[in-house]
Design an enzyme around this catalytic site. Sequence first.
Site, PDB file in Angstrom:
ATOM      1  N   ILE A  43       8.809  22.594  -6.583  1.00  0.00           N
ATOM      2  CA  ILE A  43       7.241  22.259  -6.620  1.00  0.00           C
ATOM      3  C   ILE A  43       7.226  21.064  -5.713  1.00  0.00           C
ATOM      4  CG2 ILE A  43       5.206  22.681  -6.843  1.00  0.00           C
ATOM      5  CD1 ILE A  43       6.398  24.140  -9.514  1.00  0.00           C
ATOM      6  N   VAL A  46       1.886  16.035  -3.462  1.00  0.00           N
ATOM      7  CA  VAL A  46       0.806  15.443  -2.425  1.00  0.00           C
ATOM      8  C   VAL A  46       1.986  14.226  -1.366  1.00  0.00           C
ATOM      9  CG1 VAL A  46      -1.170  15.255  -1.480  1.00  0.00           C
ATOM     10  CG2 VAL A  46      -1.217  17.361  -3.057  1.00  0.00           C
ATOM     11  N   LYS A  79      -0.754  -5.361   0.558  1.00  0.00           N
ATOM     12  CA  LYS A  79      -1.814  -5.050   0.647  1.00  0.00           C
ATOM     13  C   LYS A  79      -3.026  -6.003   1.052  1.00  0.00           C
ATOM     14  CE  LYS A  79      -5.722  -1.765   0.297  1.00  0.00           C
ATOM     15  NZ  LYS A  79      -5.947  -0.347  -0.030  1.00  0.00           N
ATOM     16  N   GLU A 343     -11.043   4.604  -0.272  1.00  0.00           N
ATOM     17  CA  GLU A 343     -11.020   2.915  -0.963  1.00  0.00           C
ATOM     18  C   GLU A 343      -9.428   2.794  -2.001  1.00  0.00           C
ATOM     19  OE1 GLU A 343     -11.883   0.153  -0.382  1.00  0.00           O
ATOM     20  OE2 GLU A 343     -13.873   0.412   0.652  1.00  0.00           O
ATOM     21  N   ILE A 347      -4.391   6.555  -6.839  1.00  0.00           N
ATOM     22  CA  ILE A 347      -2.896   6.379  -8.254  1.00  0.00           C
ATOM     23  C   ILE A 347      -3.643   4.873  -8.938  1.00  0.00           C
ATOM     24  CG2 ILE A 347      -1.446   4.295  -7.923  1.00  0.00           C
ATOM     25  CD1 ILE A 347      -0.203   5.138  -5.208  1.00  0.00           C
TER      26      ILE A 347
END
Length: 498
Positions: A43, A46, A79, A343, A347
């Site tokens: 499986i 994403v 980031k 945004e 996570i």
Amino acid sequence: MKSTTIRNLVILGGGTAGWMTAALMAKVLGRVVSITLVESDQIGTVGVGEATIPPIQNFNRALGLDEREFLQATKGTIKLGIQFENWSRQGTQYMHAFGGIGKNFPFCDFYNYWLRARAAGDTSSLWDYSLNCQAALANRFAPLNQIPNTNLPGISYAYHFDAGLYAQFLRRYAEEKGVKRIEGKVCDVASNSDSGFVENLKLESGDIVEGDLFVDCSGFVGLLIDKVVGSEYEQWGQWLPCDRAMAVPSKSAERIAPYTRSIAHTCGWQWQIPLQHRTGNGLVYSSSHWSDEQAQDVLFGNLPGEPLAEPRIIPFKTGHRPEQWKKNVVSLGLASGFLEPLESTSIHLVQSAATRLIKCFPHRGIREQEVAEFNRQSRVEMERIRDFIILHYKANQRRDSDFWRDCEEMVVPDSLQEKIDLFRSTGKVFRDYDDLFTEVAWQQVLIGQGVLPEDHHVIAEGLSEGQLKDLLQSLKTLVQGTVAQMPSHEAFLSGRMH
């Protein structure tokens, strides 16, 4: 509810959600609870959640992770914020930069002084006073404790990383802490005929996995939370019009930017997330406005480098489960709800839910009051984030497509409309106590989207025109001087890799 002492925790599903949960549970509860994670290599996950927000540092610190090892293992980059392009109108851009802007004043945020100066003809941008934004645009980064002679409060940052590699990194961590991983596919679930509580999972191999509390990290399928205990899903498509994403990695650009790009197109928006070894790309769009073929043309026409794989299509329904915890099943990650990645909250929602579960962790039985409080906090958190994301769609002045016109005309939740109206008329914006996003975040998106206040706070009148001019000039000079002392983003990453 059931009164058995909770000794066995079973997590269904790996991926980022499963292994984040397993790692945190093992760190905090590993001495008192047995933790088993069931996942199947058959499986897929994403796995496109590659951008984070600053609280990820708290999570990594709680686990005791070394930043250098983490960046190496996940091909991570820094980031400093998200740059929004073409969102207000075509050709415009602004950044939702992390950290503060200008200087902290009691009772009256810095942007009020900028608004006053702007009303008097000052042409500076609010983001001239954001250290994060200016460092991002200059492609520079260093923790401020490495910059001498600066009076700025600090630089706030998060990470971009390969979600699959992060899951593997956390798997190693969790297994070292005693988490038992079982490979296998669930073929049946046994529930108690009286209580409806899940008792065990039966795998195709014939193995039986028993548990007292089950965490469902099975993604959009929601195998336990949906199929077994039947927690309803509340959809928010009336406010968030996109229902599909198309993702494809591409070769890295020469310059690894320390920020995420969000580029609005006629019927959706595109993300670009720079990692060390590639760039993550995707297009979030409305299937009632674009076919998959049209979306692919737009995405492939705007890649920063050569594609490295075939595109993956991910259908989704925005919304959440008001009962994220039902009976003895707690859903985390995509099984609990989904807000599009505008945004970078996916996570974070795993992190906050896992933390909330630890705070509400049942001891001698699952109590209704505990479950109700967990669900209340989860619902409020999701609704606050939902409003912040809707704001980007609602507050637009684009007239180039039905998609954007419909977004501008839609009736939004009262909680959001009241915020917009208050800011537009008075310049005031207040963060709800349990809102993930700070006042500075709301200020940047409201102003960046073109919601400009008609007034500013009276406290900002306390400076003379000369003092106001000196304040803005000295802050701008301080930001520019600090950025100039920082190494390039690539130089920082290179230093962290050796």
